[in-house]
Every structure is written in C-alpha cells, then in structure tokens.
Motif scaffolding. Structure first.
Motif, PDB file in Angstrom:
ATOM      1  N   TYR A  33      -3.237  -7.188   7.197  1.00  0.00           N
ATOM      2  CA  TYR A  33      -2.067  -6.442   7.171  1.00  0.00           C
ATOM      3  C   TYR A  33      -2.241  -5.533   8.336  1.00  0.00           C
ATOM      4  O   TYR A  33      -3.412  -5.113   8.681  1.00  0.00           O
ATOM      5  CB  TYR A  33      -2.309  -5.472   5.826  1.00  0.00           C
ATOM      6  N   TYR A  35      -0.645  -1.763   9.053  1.00  0.00           N
ATOM      7  CA  TYR A  35       0.483  -0.721   8.701  1.00  0.00           C
ATOM      8  C   TYR A  35       0.266   0.391   9.731  1.00  0.00           C
ATOM      9  O   TYR A  35      -0.387   0.406  10.731  1.00  0.00           O
ATOM     10  CB  TYR A  35      -0.575   0.135   7.559  1.00  0.00           C
ATOM     11  N   GLY A  40       2.255  13.390   8.417  1.00  0.00           N
ATOM     12  CA  GLY A  40       2.513  13.666   7.002  1.00  0.00           C
ATOM     13  C   GLY A  40       3.252  12.552   6.141  1.00  0.00           C
ATOM     14  O   GLY A  40       3.849  12.900   5.152  1.00  0.00           O
ATOM     15  N   MET A  41       2.848  11.479   6.425  1.00  0.00           N
ATOM     16  CA  MET A  41       3.308  10.396   5.462  1.00  0.00           C
ATOM     17  C   MET A  41       2.350   9.288   5.252  1.00  0.00           C
ATOM     18  O   MET A  41       1.382   9.364   5.765  1.00  0.00           O
ATOM     19  CB  MET A  41       4.482   9.477   6.448  1.00  0.00           C
ATOM     20  N   GLY A  42       2.791   8.595   4.252  1.00  0.00           N
ATOM     21  CA  GLY A  42       1.798   7.374   3.805  1.00  0.00           C
ATOM     22  C   GLY A  42       1.732   6.414   4.802  1.00  0.00           C
ATOM     23  O   GLY A  42       2.693   6.213   5.804  1.00  0.00           O
ATOM     24  N   LEU A  45       3.812  -0.794   5.615  1.00  0.00           N
ATOM     25  CA  LEU A  45       3.504  -2.131   5.967  1.00  0.00           C
ATOM     26  C   LEU A  45       4.523  -2.700   7.216  1.00  0.00           C
ATOM     27  O   LEU A  45       5.748  -2.639   7.174  1.00  0.00           O
ATOM     28  CB  LEU A  45       3.595  -3.079   4.872  1.00  0.00           C
ATOM     29  N   TYR A  48       2.206  -8.694   7.682  1.00  0.00           N
ATOM     30  CA  TYR A  48       1.013  -9.327   6.858  1.00  0.00           C
ATOM     31  C   TYR A  48       0.602 -10.818   6.946  1.00  0.00           C
ATOM     32  O   TYR A  48       1.596 -11.316   7.603  1.00  0.00           O
ATOM     33  CB  TYR A  48       1.018  -8.857   5.235  1.00  0.00           C
ATOM     34  N   SER A  97      -4.710 -11.210  -3.138  1.00  0.00           N
ATOM     35  CA  SER A  97      -3.862  -9.943  -3.279  1.00  0.00           C
ATOM     36  C   SER A  97      -4.077  -9.360  -4.687  1.00  0.00           C
ATOM     37  O   SER A  97      -5.510  -9.503  -4.991  1.00  0.00           O
ATOM     38  CB  SER A  97      -2.558 -10.606  -3.577  1.00  0.00           C
TER      39      SER A  97
ATOM     40  N   TYR B  33      -0.892  -2.791 -10.113  1.00  0.00           N
ATOM     41  CA  TYR B  33      -2.061  -2.070  -9.838  1.00  0.00           C
ATOM     42  C   TYR B  33      -1.800  -0.640  -9.137  1.00  0.00           C
ATOM     43  O   TYR B  33      -0.899  -0.437  -8.462  1.00  0.00           O
ATOM     44  CB  TYR B  33      -3.043  -2.915  -9.121  1.00  0.00           C
ATOM     45  N   PHE B  35      -3.957   2.663  -7.092  1.00  0.00           N
ATOM     46  CA  PHE B  35      -5.085   2.996  -6.280  1.00  0.00           C
ATOM     47  C   PHE B  35      -5.146   4.351  -5.930  1.00  0.00           C
ATOM     48  O   PHE B  35      -3.835   4.912  -5.601  1.00  0.00           O
ATOM     49  CB  PHE B  35      -5.161   2.155  -5.125  1.00  0.00           C
ATOM     50  N   GLU B  52      -5.858  -1.227 -13.145  1.00  0.00           N
ATOM     51  CA  GLU B  52      -4.926  -2.290 -13.718  1.00  0.00           C
ATOM     52  C   GLU B  52      -3.843  -1.794 -14.919  1.00  0.00           C
ATOM     53  O   GLU B  52      -4.427  -1.252 -15.744  1.00  0.00           O
ATOM     54  CB  GLU B  52      -5.678  -3.494 -14.169  1.00  0.00           C
ATOM     55  N   ARG B  95       0.653  -1.284  -6.293  1.00  0.00           N
ATOM     56  CA  ARG B  95       0.663  -2.792  -5.710  1.00  0.00           C
ATOM     57  C   ARG B  95       1.418  -3.735  -6.756  1.00  0.00           C
ATOM     58  O   ARG B  95       0.713  -3.560  -7.818  1.00  0.00           O
ATOM     59  CB  ARG B  95      -0.355  -3.226  -5.146  1.00  0.00           C
ATOM     60  N   GLY B 101       7.285 -13.100  -2.900  1.00  0.00           N
ATOM     61  CA  GLY B 101       7.083 -13.819  -1.441  1.00  0.00           C
ATOM     62  C   GLY B 101       7.824 -12.879  -0.274  1.00  0.00           C
ATOM     63  O   GLY B 101       7.859 -13.420   0.702  1.00  0.00           O
ATOM     64  N   GLY B 102       8.039 -11.624  -0.400  1.00  0.00           N
ATOM     65  CA  GLY B 102       8.636 -10.714   0.499  1.00  0.00           C
ATOM     66  C   GLY B 102       7.417  -9.891   1.273  1.00  0.00           C
ATOM     67  O   GLY B 102       7.170  -9.876   2.448  1.00  0.00           O
ATOM     68  N   SER B 103       6.565  -9.379   0.567  1.00  0.00           N
ATOM     69  CA  SER B 103       5.499  -8.527   0.892  1.00  0.00           C
ATOM     70  C   SER B 103       4.160  -8.645   0.056  1.00  0.00           C
ATOM     71  O   SER B 103       3.651  -7.776  -0.663  1.00  0.00           O
ATOM     72  CB  SER B 103       5.915  -7.007   0.920  1.00  0.00           C
ATOM     73  N   GLN B 104       3.820 -10.045   0.007  1.00  0.00           N
ATOM     74  CA  GLN B 104       2.673 -10.209  -1.038  1.00  0.00           C
ATOM     75  C   GLN B 104       1.160  -9.174  -0.451  1.00  0.00           C
ATOM     76  O   GLN B 104       1.028  -9.125   0.343  1.00  0.00           O
ATOM     77  CB  GLN B 104       2.202 -11.615  -0.697  1.00  0.00           C
ATOM     78  N   GLY B 105       1.123  -8.734  -1.747  1.00  0.00           N
ATOM     79  CA  GLY B 105      -0.156  -7.624  -1.591  1.00  0.00           C
ATOM     80  C   GLY B 105       0.127  -6.498  -0.960  1.00  0.00           C
ATOM     81  O   GLY B 105      -0.896  -5.631  -0.622  1.00  0.00           O
ATOM     82  N   ASN B 106       1.489  -6.275  -0.777  1.00  0.00           N
ATOM     83  CA  ASN B 106       1.673  -4.853  -0.059  1.00  0.00           C
ATOM     84  C   ASN B 106       1.390  -3.738  -0.726  1.00  0.00           C
ATOM     85  O   ASN B 106       1.641  -3.553  -2.079  1.00  0.00           O
ATOM     86  CB  ASN B 106       3.188  -4.893   0.225  1.00  0.00           C
ATOM     87  N   LEU B 107       0.765  -2.697  -0.266  1.00  0.00           N
ATOM     88  CA  LEU B 107       0.355  -1.551  -0.767  1.00  0.00           C
ATOM     89  C   LEU B 107       1.598  -0.349  -0.469  1.00  0.00           C
ATOM     90  O   LEU B 107       1.825  -0.414   0.625  1.00  0.00           O
ATOM     91  CB  LEU B 107      -0.970  -0.675  -0.529  1.00  0.00           C
ATOM     92  N   PHE B 109       2.517   3.516  -0.580  1.00  0.00           N
ATOM     93  CA  PHE B 109       1.581   4.668  -0.460  1.00  0.00           C
ATOM     94  C   PHE B 109       2.694   5.990  -0.817  1.00  0.00           C
ATOM     95  O   PHE B 109       3.780   5.823  -0.292  1.00  0.00           O
ATOM     96  CB  PHE B 109       1.207   4.720   0.725  1.00  0.00           C
ATOM     97  N   GLY B 110       2.065   6.951  -1.399  1.00  0.00           N
ATOM     98  CA  GLY B 110       2.873   8.309  -1.552  1.00  0.00           C
ATOM     99  C   GLY B 110       2.548   8.928  -0.196  1.00  0.00           C
ATOM    100  O   GLY B 110       1.771   8.424   0.691  1.00  0.00           O
ATOM    101  N   LYS B 111       2.971  10.176   0.204  1.00  0.00           N
ATOM    102  CA  LYS B 111       2.898  10.827   1.255  1.00  0.00           C
ATOM    103  C   LYS B 111       1.522  11.532   1.557  1.00  0.00           C
ATOM    104  O   LYS B 111       1.172  12.032   2.487  1.00  0.00           O
ATOM    105  CB  LYS B 111       4.111  11.894   1.452  1.00  0.00           C
TER     106      LYS B 111
END
Lengths: 113, 119
Positions: A33, A35, A40-42, A45, A48, A97, B33, B35, B52, B95, B101-107, B109-111
């Motif tokens: 991946y 990123y 100030g942001m997370g 993506l 990938y 994944s 999931y 994290f 999980e 996640r 099929g668009g962002s497999q495994g994509n995390l 995130f918050g700020k």
C-alpha cells in the motif's frame, strides 16, 4: 528482516518535476500500500497492490502512478509535482487483508515548492 | 462510506496514571476490524492493538486494552500505567472485512489524538 524500507527519507521538489519514491519489503507479503499523511490528518490510501502485476487505485490516486513488477518492490511515481502533493508518504505491506497487520515503512517527507 | 472520528485532538496523562482515548466510527457493515496505531515522533506507524467486530471480548495487549461497543460504534483505547514512551500520536483505524473490489485491505484512519505524558 529489514521489514519495509523507503527511500528517500526527505525530498524537496520544484513544481512540475517528477520523482519516484521507492518501497521494498522483505517479508514476502502479497499486499502492499501507499498512503499519504497531510498535517493534522490521518493516512489516506493512494494505491494498493494485491500481488505482482496487480495494482488498483485507493482514495486519492490523482497525480500518482504505481507499478508492481516483483513481490518485494512497489514504487510510487509522482508526475508533474504540485504543492498539493506536499505530504509524508508511507508504504506498507501485509500478508493478506482482513485482520492481518499492516507493517509500515519509516515514511518519506516530500515538499513541493 | 465508512468514517472514523477521534474527538480528542490532544490528551495529557501523568506518568503511571491511566488514560482513555476515544474513537467512534460509522459503518453499515456488520463484519469489520478495528485497530489502534501509535506514531511516535520518529513517524514510524506501530500497531498497538486490534479487534475483530465479531468478537464480543475486548482485546488486550499488556498495558493496552480496548472498550469495544459495537452497537454504539465506539472503540476506545485505555492505556494503564502510562510511561514516557507512550507519548505519541494515536490513530484509530477501520477496515472492512468485505472485499468490494475497490480498496481491498484499505485502512480508514481517524485524524489522531496527540498524547502527552507528564513525568
């Protein structure tokens, strides 16, 4: 194991220049991946890959390209750099994944002026 | 689309005390999931703990534990016996367990929440 390595650590680009951010992992992970992290942001993506020869867009792909010719390497190409691409870039990899941990590289701080 | 919200931009805790970092998320999915990642000044992203959604039991990893409230879509991180080395940015991430099929495994995130530890 070195894990995920990224080069360079820092880079300053002029507007319109191009560059490639390198990413290599030695854990034989299928998933990789890219990123970006803005101040100030997370993380968001960019692209990938689920294996050699297979890549797909993430949330913010505009202005970037990737390739995955080997399991180990996943370079990110910036074409015609713009100030909006000033950010910290992280490469990550995971075995699969789901619940599998994503391992991150140390990041590349890029400034476009 | 899923979103992750961390409502505390900064938190502070005394060394050896306990602190709780908040995270809420929005999703229509039932299987996913969650994290918590730590980012110290070195910028390295380090996985702290994962959960999980199908598990009712809250995850724990040594001094770190979570309070997972699925109905409330809340996923807080509790750090016990805080240490100076815990000072960092903490990111909550989501996640999906489903591959669209668009962002497999994509995390997602918050700020982040910046945690300071006072000696």
């Amino acid at each position: 194991n070195a894990g995920v390595t990224q080069t360079p650590k820092f880079r300053i680009l002029k507007i319109g220049q191009s560059m490639t951010l390198q990413c290599t992992q030695d854990m034989n992970h299928n998933y990789m991946y890219w990123y970006r992290q803005d101040p100030g942001m997370g993380l968001k993506l960019i692209y990938y890959s689920v294996g050699a020869g297979i890549t797909d867009k993430g949330e913010v792909p505009n202005g970037y390209n990737v390739s995955r010719s080997t399991t180990e390497d996943f370079p990110l190409r910036l074409e015609l750099a713009a100030p909006s691409q000033t950010s910290v870039y992280f490469c990550a990899s995971s075995y699969a994944s789901g619940n599998y941990e994503q391992y991150f590289g140390p990041g590349t701080r890029l400034t476009v002026t | 689309a899923q979103t992750v919200t961390q409502s505390q931009p900064e938190m502070s805790v005394q060394e050896a005390e306990t602190v709780t970092l908040s995270c809420t998320y929005d999703t229509s999915e039932s299987d996913y999931y969650l994290f918590w990642y730590k980012q110290p000044p070195s910028r390295q992203m380090i996985l702290v703990i994962r959960q999980e959604a199908y598990k009712q039991q809250n995850a724990t990893e040594n001094r770190f534990s979570v309070n997972f409230q699925k109905a409330a879509k809340s996923f807080s991180l509790k750090i016990s016996d805080s240490q100076l080395g815990d000072a960092a940015m903490y990111f909550c991430a989501y996640r999906s367990a489903v591959d669209y099929g668009g962002s497999q495994g994509n995390l997602i995130f918050g700020k982040g929440t910046k945690l300071s530890v006072k000696p």
